[in-house]
Design a protein around this motif. Structure first.
Motif, PDB file in Angstrom:
ATOM      1  N   THR A 196       0.834  -1.204   0.000  1.00 25.88           N
ATOM      2  CA  THR A 196       0.000   0.000   0.000  1.00 25.88           C
ATOM      3  C   THR A 196       0.868   1.253   0.000  1.00 25.88           C
ATOM      4  O   THR A 196       0.599   2.222  -0.738  1.00 25.88           O
ATOM      5  CB  THR A 196      -0.921  -0.002   1.232  1.00 25.88           C
ATOM      6  OG1 THR A 196      -1.654  -1.219   1.272  1.00 25.88           O
ATOM      7  CG2 THR A 196      -1.883   1.169   1.190  1.00 25.88           C
ATOM      8  N   LYS A 292      -3.718   2.675   9.760  1.00 22.18           N
ATOM      9  CA  LYS A 292      -4.160   1.307   9.496  1.00 22.18           C
ATOM     10  C   LYS A 292      -4.457   0.634  10.824  1.00 22.18           C
ATOM     11  O   LYS A 292      -3.552   0.376  11.618  1.00 22.18           O
ATOM     12  CB  LYS A 292      -3.082   0.527   8.739  1.00 22.18           C
ATOM     13  CG  LYS A 292      -3.533  -0.860   8.290  1.00 22.18           C
ATOM     14  CD  LYS A 292      -2.528  -1.480   7.328  1.00 22.18           C
ATOM     15  CE  LYS A 292      -3.042  -2.793   6.748  1.00 22.18           C
ATOM     16  NZ  LYS A 292      -2.115  -3.340   5.737  1.00 22.18           N
ATOM     17  N   TYR A 312     -10.744   7.391   5.504  1.00 25.00           N
ATOM     18  CA  TYR A 312      -9.332   7.154   5.181  1.00 25.00           C
ATOM     19  C   TYR A 312      -8.734   5.972   5.955  1.00 25.00           C
ATOM     20  O   TYR A 312      -7.640   5.519   5.610  1.00 25.00           O
ATOM     21  CB  TYR A 312      -8.459   8.390   5.455  1.00 25.00           C
ATOM     22  CG  TYR A 312      -8.786   9.602   4.643  1.00 25.00           C
ATOM     23  CD1 TYR A 312      -8.191   9.809   3.405  1.00 25.00           C
ATOM     24  CD2 TYR A 312      -9.692  10.553   5.117  1.00 25.00           C
ATOM     25  CE1 TYR A 312      -8.482  10.952   2.652  1.00 25.00           C
ATOM     26  CE2 TYR A 312      -9.995  11.682   4.374  1.00 25.00           C
ATOM     27  CZ  TYR A 312      -9.387  11.875   3.149  1.00 25.00           C
ATOM     28  OH  TYR A 312      -9.682  13.002   2.408  1.00 25.00           O
ATOM     29  N   LEU A 314      -7.598   2.426   7.129  1.00 30.22           N
ATOM     30  CA  LEU A 314      -7.330   1.189   6.397  1.00 30.22           C
ATOM     31  C   LEU A 314      -7.535  -0.012   7.315  1.00 30.22           C
ATOM     32  O   LEU A 314      -7.359   0.083   8.531  1.00 30.22           O
ATOM     33  CB  LEU A 314      -5.890   1.182   5.881  1.00 30.22           C
ATOM     34  CG  LEU A 314      -5.476   2.328   4.960  1.00 30.22           C
ATOM     35  CD1 LEU A 314      -3.973   2.295   4.721  1.00 30.22           C
ATOM     36  CD2 LEU A 314      -6.218   2.268   3.627  1.00 30.22           C
ATOM     37  N   GLN A 410     -10.237   0.512   2.501  1.00 32.23           N
ATOM     38  CA  GLN A 410     -10.202   1.878   3.021  1.00 32.23           C
ATOM     39  C   GLN A 410     -11.635   2.390   3.143  1.00 32.23           C
ATOM     40  O   GLN A 410     -12.448   2.225   2.230  1.00 32.23           O
ATOM     41  CB  GLN A 410      -9.397   2.786   2.096  1.00 32.23           C
ATOM     42  CG  GLN A 410      -9.203   4.199   2.653  1.00 32.23           C
ATOM     43  CD  GLN A 410      -8.160   4.992   1.909  1.00 32.23           C
ATOM     44  OE1 GLN A 410      -8.030   4.875   0.696  1.00 32.23           O
ATOM     45  NE2 GLN A 410      -7.402   5.820   2.629  1.00 32.23           N
ATOM     46  N   ALA A 419      -8.419  -0.898  -1.645  1.00 29.79           N
ATOM     47  CA  ALA A 419      -7.367   0.047  -1.993  1.00 29.79           C
ATOM     48  C   ALA A 419      -6.115  -0.659  -2.520  1.00 29.79           C
ATOM     49  O   ALA A 419      -5.350  -0.090  -3.292  1.00 29.79           O
ATOM     50  CB  ALA A 419      -6.998   0.890  -0.764  1.00 29.79           C
ATOM     51  N   TYR A 420      -5.902  -1.906  -2.061  1.00 28.92           N
ATOM     52  CA  TYR A 420      -4.749  -2.691  -2.487  1.00 28.92           C
ATOM     53  C   TYR A 420      -5.088  -4.169  -2.363  1.00 28.92           C
ATOM     54  O   TYR A 420      -5.695  -4.543  -1.357  1.00 28.92           O
ATOM     55  CB  TYR A 420      -3.523  -2.381  -1.615  1.00 28.92           C
ATOM     56  CG  TYR A 420      -2.325  -3.246  -1.922  1.00 28.92           C
ATOM     57  CD1 TYR A 420      -1.455  -2.902  -2.950  1.00 28.92           C
ATOM     58  CD2 TYR A 420      -2.095  -4.424  -1.199  1.00 28.92           C
ATOM     59  CE1 TYR A 420      -0.363  -3.706  -3.236  1.00 28.92           C
ATOM     60  CE2 TYR A 420      -1.010  -5.240  -1.495  1.00 28.92           C
ATOM     61  CZ  TYR A 420      -0.152  -4.872  -2.510  1.00 28.92           C
ATOM     62  OH  TYR A 420       0.926  -5.668  -2.808  1.00 28.92           O
ATOM     63  N   ASP A 430      -8.984   4.300  -5.837  1.00 27.82           N
ATOM     64  CA  ASP A 430      -7.592   4.717  -5.758  1.00 27.82           C
ATOM     65  C   ASP A 430      -7.271   5.053  -4.308  1.00 27.82           C
ATOM     66  O   ASP A 430      -8.016   5.793  -3.653  1.00 27.82           O
ATOM     67  CB  ASP A 430      -7.350   5.934  -6.650  1.00 27.82           C
ATOM     68  CG  ASP A 430      -7.511   5.606  -8.128  1.00 27.82           C
ATOM     69  OD1 ASP A 430      -7.276   4.437  -8.492  1.00 27.82           O
ATOM     70  OD2 ASP A 430      -7.884   6.508  -8.897  1.00 27.82           O
ATOM     71  N   PHE A 431      -6.183   4.503  -3.811  1.00 27.32           N
ATOM     72  CA  PHE A 431      -5.775   4.728  -2.431  1.00 27.32           C
ATOM     73  C   PHE A 431      -5.698   6.234  -2.147  1.00 27.32           C
ATOM     74  O   PHE A 431      -5.031   6.979  -2.853  1.00 27.32           O
ATOM     75  CB  PHE A 431      -4.426   4.053  -2.187  1.00 27.32           C
ATOM     76  CG  PHE A 431      -3.808   4.359  -0.852  1.00 27.32           C
ATOM     77  CD1 PHE A 431      -4.564   4.308   0.319  1.00 27.32           C
ATOM     78  CD2 PHE A 431      -2.471   4.703  -0.761  1.00 27.32           C
ATOM     79  CE1 PHE A 431      -3.995   4.603   1.548  1.00 27.32           C
ATOM     80  CE2 PHE A 431      -1.888   4.987   0.461  1.00 27.32           C
ATOM     81  CZ  PHE A 431      -2.650   4.940   1.619  1.00 27.32           C
TER      82      PHE A 431
END
Length: 441
Positions: A196, A292, A312, A314, A410, A419-420, A430-431
């Motif tokens: 990420t 995160k 936002y 994670l 996310q 996000a990943y 998109d992150f």
């Protein structure tokens, strides 16, 4: 861009609720009514499985005997982890419905409330096994409850499947013979954290890492993996501090993080702890650029409690809307057909639980039997294809190292999106980096 959100919803099942679905699926043993639809985020995931794909997630036809398959399981319908209980149950219910369609045998899930208590897990499983001819056991939520179920299954010589269970040490230290975790582990979480960060253009990439370590075995293990993986990649771990699980005061950790100029904050607190920490970050007018909170940000309660303050954030829940292939489209279709849902995004725990049921189905099909020894051997010899990816198992029940990518979700606009890693699904995003200061949110 491929889309799979045009699948007609089988509205004839709506209104029946989970209880109705259970009846249709022959889940007479399930005692937890689904009832209604859970809040907030719901939503179908999967997305973008590529045109023309028959996305059944490894639909199987079992050979051999036609003995019924009886499964024992508990979920946290009440207690500290209850915000995840309904989602876990729904993933299991949808999986059993699919198994009844695909396997040439009756499949029954006997489900009880474990009250988020490890002792109750053991008591409930003992009751189920004493009164039924059980062939396998499915786990609850969190390492605490999953390891309690695993210990019981190991004692009974029954195959055990556990998700929401990233802790690796029990696999290595407890001589597991019957426990299998179709779920990304601590080493996979650390690797996906690095992945990420690498989504950020190098010139804008943060360098200072802070780790808040819960005082638990998994807390230490996950912190070790984060520190080793990110340090080896050139990042600076400027803070690593232990805190008490259940703590309601994070002000000292916040102050220490601010003084150490932490840009990326990593932790794996409980959901209530993570929510409290974010509220106190706002009160102290401090926020990292990337946050995160593994496990804490998994439930829909995160957004219900925090709203935009939780944006936002994670998480690594094992499955996230935006993954594609291996049954993701079928999962979304069946979820939307069964439960009231106005969103395109499923709760993340539903996908993780559904992945477990795919693993169980494919193991029974490969074994051609529900005999515990045969299923165990199949678990060791089969490559599985599920909504979280393709993988095999090591002898200790860990997914083979490097085969699973731990997807990173996310929070954005009240839903969790992938996000990943990057996929072509419209349910991915998109992150979004960095987290803006509180005054700009």
């Amino acid at each position: 861009m491929a889309r799979d959100d045009t699948i007609p919803r089988r509205t004839y099942l709506k209104g029946a609720g989970a209880t109705g679905t259970v009846a249709l699926a022959g889940l007479a043993g399930c005692t937890l009514g689904g009832g209604g639809d859970g809040g907030g985020d719901g939503g179908g995931d999967s997305g973008g499985d590529g045109g023309g794909e028959t996305d059944t997630g490894g639909a199987t036809t079992s050979g051999g005997d036609a003995d019924p398959l009886t499964i024992a399981a508990t979920v946290p319908e009440t207690g500290a982890f209850s915000s995840l209980g309904q989602d876990l149950m729904r993933g299991y219910e949808l999986g059993v419905e699919r198994m009844n369609q695909n396997l040439d045998r009756d499949v029954e899930l006997i489900l009880r409330d474990d009250e988020s208590d490890a002792q109750v897990v053991r008591e409930q499983l003992q009751t189920i096994v004493s009164n039924n001819d059980v062939n396998m056991i499915w786990g609850s939520f969190s390492s605490l409850l999953v390891t309690a179920g695993s210990a019981f299954a190991e004692n009974q010589n029954l195959p055990f499947f556990g998700v929401a269970f990233a802790y690796e040490a029990p696999h290595r230290n407890n001589n597991y013979e019957w426990t299998f975790a179709p779920f990304p582990k601590s080493r996979d979480v650390a690797r996906s954290t690095l992945g990420t960060l690498e989504l950020i253009p190098e010139e804008n990439r943060p360098s200072n890492i802070g780790i808040w370590e819960p005082n638990s075995g998994w807390g230490e293990e996950q912190a070790d993996y984060w520190e080793e993986t990110l340090s080896d990649a050139g990042y600076n771990v400027v803070l690593r501090e232990v805190f008490e699980i259940g703590s309601s005061d994070f002000s000292t950790l916040i102050s220490q993080s601010q003084s150490a100029e932490v840009e990326v904050l990593l932790s794996n607190p409980t959901p209530p702890g993570g929510i409290t920490a974010v509220n106190q970050m706002q009160s102290n007018n401090w926020s990292p650029q990337m946050l995160k909170f593994v496990r804490a940000a998994d439930p829909t309660a995160w957004w219900s409690a925090l709203g935009q303050k939780g944006a936002y954030a994670l998480m690594c829940p094992g499955w996230v809307p935006g993954l594609t292939g291996n049954g993701n489209a079928a999962l979304r279709e069946s979820y939307n057909a069964t439960y009231e849902n106005d969103s395109q995004y499923l709760p993340v725990i539903v996908g993780g639980a559904y992945n477990l049921t795919q693993t169980a189905e494919q193991a029974v099909s490969a074994a051609g039997s529900v005999a515990p020894d045969a299923v165990r051997n199949a678990l060791l010899d089969t490559e599985f294809e599920t909504v979280i990816g393709n993988f095999t198992f090591e002898d200790n029940g860990l997914p083979t190292e490097g085969e699973l990518t731990s997807p990173v979700g996310q929070w954005w606009d009240g839903v969790q999106r992938l996000a990943y890693p990057d996929t072509d699904s419209e349910r991915a995003l998109d992150f979004r980096f960095p987290i803006p200061p509180w005054s700009e949110r």
